[in-house]
Design a protein around this motif. Sequence first.
Motif, PDB file in Angstrom:
ATOM      1  N   MET A   1      37.260  33.723  37.659  1.00 31.32           N
ATOM      2  CA  MET A   1      37.440  35.121  37.945  1.00 31.32           C
ATOM      3  C   MET A   1      37.473  35.855  36.615  1.00 31.32           C
ATOM      4  O   MET A   1      38.167  35.440  35.694  1.00 31.32           O
ATOM      5  CB  MET A   1      38.744  35.312  38.725  1.00 31.32           C
ATOM      6  N   SER A   2      36.737  36.940  36.515  1.00 32.82           N
ATOM      7  CA  SER A   2      36.643  37.678  35.259  1.00 32.82           C
ATOM      8  C   SER A   2      37.970  38.390  34.961  1.00 32.82           C
ATOM      9  O   SER A   2      38.715  38.747  35.872  1.00 32.82           O
ATOM     10  CB  SER A   2      35.511  38.699  35.334  1.00 32.82           C
ATOM     11  N   PRO A   3      38.260  38.618  33.685  1.00 33.91           N
ATOM     12  CA  PRO A   3      39.502  39.314  33.318  1.00 33.91           C
ATOM     13  C   PRO A   3      39.597  40.712  33.926  1.00 33.91           C
ATOM     14  O   PRO A   3      40.674  41.149  34.320  1.00 33.91           O
ATOM     15  CB  PRO A   3      39.444  39.381  31.790  1.00 33.91           C
ATOM     16  N   SER A   4      38.459  41.418  34.043  1.00 32.49           N
ATOM     17  CA  SER A   4      38.516  42.768  34.621  1.00 32.49           C
ATOM     18  C   SER A   4      38.810  42.697  36.118  1.00 32.49           C
ATOM     19  O   SER A   4      39.553  43.533  36.642  1.00 32.49           O
ATOM     20  CB  SER A   4      37.220  43.531  34.358  1.00 32.49           C
ATOM     21  N   ARG A   5      38.237  41.696  36.809  1.00 32.97           N
ATOM     22  CA  ARG A   5      38.513  41.523  38.244  1.00 32.97           C
ATOM     23  C   ARG A   5      39.981  41.169  38.444  1.00 32.97           C
ATOM     24  O   ARG A   5      40.631  41.660  39.349  1.00 32.97           O
ATOM     25  CB  ARG A   5      37.595  40.426  38.816  1.00 32.97           C
ATOM     26  N   LEU A   6      40.506  40.316  37.589  1.00 28.78           N
ATOM     27  CA  LEU A   6      41.907  39.934  37.646  1.00 28.78           C
ATOM     28  C   LEU A   6      42.804  41.148  37.435  1.00 28.78           C
ATOM     29  O   LEU A   6      43.776  41.354  38.161  1.00 28.78           O
ATOM     30  CB  LEU A   6      42.202  38.859  36.603  1.00 28.78           C
ATOM     31  N   ALA A   7      42.467  41.970  36.455  1.00 34.19           N
ATOM     32  CA  ALA A   7      43.252  43.180  36.192  1.00 34.19           C
ATOM     33  C   ALA A   7      43.206  44.126  37.388  1.00 34.19           C
ATOM     34  O   ALA A   7      44.222  44.720  37.761  1.00 34.19           O
ATOM     35  CB  ALA A   7      42.741  43.872  34.935  1.00 34.19           C
ATOM     36  N   ASP A   8      42.034  44.281  38.014  1.00 31.89           N
ATOM     37  CA  ASP A   8      41.907  45.142  39.195  1.00 31.89           C
ATOM     38  C   ASP A   8      42.766  44.627  40.335  1.00 31.89           C
ATOM     39  O   ASP A   8      43.446  45.407  41.023  1.00 31.89           O
ATOM     40  CB  ASP A   8      40.445  45.238  39.652  1.00 31.89           C
ATOM     41  N   LEU A   9      42.739  43.307  40.577  1.00 39.75           N
ATOM     42  CA  LEU A   9      43.552  42.720  41.648  1.00 39.75           C
ATOM     43  C   LEU A   9      45.040  42.927  41.375  1.00 39.75           C
ATOM     44  O   LEU A   9      45.803  43.283  42.269  1.00 39.75           O
ATOM     45  CB  LEU A   9      43.256  41.225  41.794  1.00 39.75           C
ATOM     46  N   ARG A  10      45.442  42.701  40.111  1.00 42.17           N
ATOM     47  CA  ARG A  10      46.849  42.856  39.742  1.00 42.17           C
ATOM     48  C   ARG A  10      47.297  44.303  39.924  1.00 42.17           C
ATOM     49  O   ARG A  10      48.366  44.576  40.471  1.00 42.17           O
ATOM     50  CB  ARG A  10      47.057  42.411  38.301  1.00 42.17           C
ATOM     51  N   ASP A  11      46.463  45.257  39.493  1.00 47.25           N
ATOM     52  CA  ASP A  11      46.807  46.672  39.646  1.00 47.25           C
ATOM     53  C   ASP A  11      46.923  47.072  41.114  1.00 47.25           C
ATOM     54  O   ASP A  11      47.855  47.773  41.504  1.00 47.25           O
ATOM     55  CB  ASP A  11      45.776  47.556  38.951  1.00 47.25           C
ATOM     56  N   ALA A  12      45.975  46.618  41.942  1.00 41.77           N
ATOM     57  CA  ALA A  12      46.022  46.945  43.374  1.00 41.77           C
ATOM     58  C   ALA A  12      47.251  46.343  44.020  1.00 41.77           C
ATOM     59  O   ALA A  12      47.918  46.976  44.851  1.00 41.77           O
ATOM     60  CB  ALA A  12      44.757  46.451  44.066  1.00 41.77           C
ATOM     61  N   PHE A  13      47.593  45.112  43.656  1.00 40.55           N
ATOM     62  CA  PHE A  13      48.773  44.454  44.206  1.00 40.55           C
ATOM     63  C   PHE A  13      50.039  45.207  43.802  1.00 40.55           C
ATOM     64  O   PHE A  13      50.889  45.511  44.642  1.00 40.55           O
ATOM     65  CB  PHE A  13      48.826  42.998  43.736  1.00 40.55           C
ATOM     66  N   ASP A  14      50.183  45.515  42.505  1.00 40.97           N
ATOM     67  CA  ASP A  14      51.363  46.243  42.034  1.00 40.97           C
ATOM     68  C   ASP A  14      51.474  47.612  42.684  1.00 40.97           C
ATOM     69  O   ASP A  14      52.563  48.052  43.056  1.00 40.97           O
ATOM     70  CB  ASP A  14      51.325  46.398  40.513  1.00 40.97           C
ATOM     71  N   ARG A  15      50.331  48.319  42.833  1.00 38.59           N
ATOM     72  CA  ARG A  15      50.320  49.642  43.456  1.00 38.59           C
ATOM     73  C   ARG A  15      50.799  49.581  44.905  1.00 38.59           C
ATOM     74  O   ARG A  15      51.438  50.506  45.401  1.00 38.59           O
ATOM     75  CB  ARG A  15      48.907  50.222  43.392  1.00 38.59           C
TER      76      ARG A  15
END
Length: 175
Positions: A1-15
């Motif tokens: 999984m790419s770092p940007s995809r990981l960051a997007d998933l983490r942000d959506a989860f936290d939000r």
Amino acid sequence: MSPSRLADLRDAFDRSFTEPVRRHDAEFVELLAVRAGGRPYALRLSQASGLHPDRPVTPLPGPQPALLGVAGFGGTIVPVYDLAALLGHPVPERPRWLVPCAGAPPLAVAFHELDGHLRVPADEIVDEAGDRPAQEVLRGMVPLPGGTRPIVDLHAARTLVHQLTGRLHYAHEEQ
């Protein structure tokens, strides 16, 4: 999984934890699509209190093979169990992802791969009716385009862990 995809998933989860509850959310179930021991599963977000990649886990010796050790979450030391081992699968490698379970007593489960966040209509979840033994951690199924995934009940996982550790303490006292 790419770092940007990981960051997007983490942000959506936290939000998802900061957004106000919406009325139509009762019609949907939020899930994490995960893989433990190479097999696909889903976890209910309502039963989780976070998602952490590559969190340090301090190993502990003991007779319970599913116990990976302990990790710190917000100043609390939490036992971490390998989800694949709890489900009776061989564990090919150390899991990368940790999910602290909501509620008490503290517990976190670890799994190998995160496939993504799912938001599915509640009526698409196939719940298993009837009384289930506490050691049965899989509760329901979610049909998805890539195949059906069993749903891991994190509350049932906590019950199973405490039953296992209770038996170990009892067996130790008898010796």
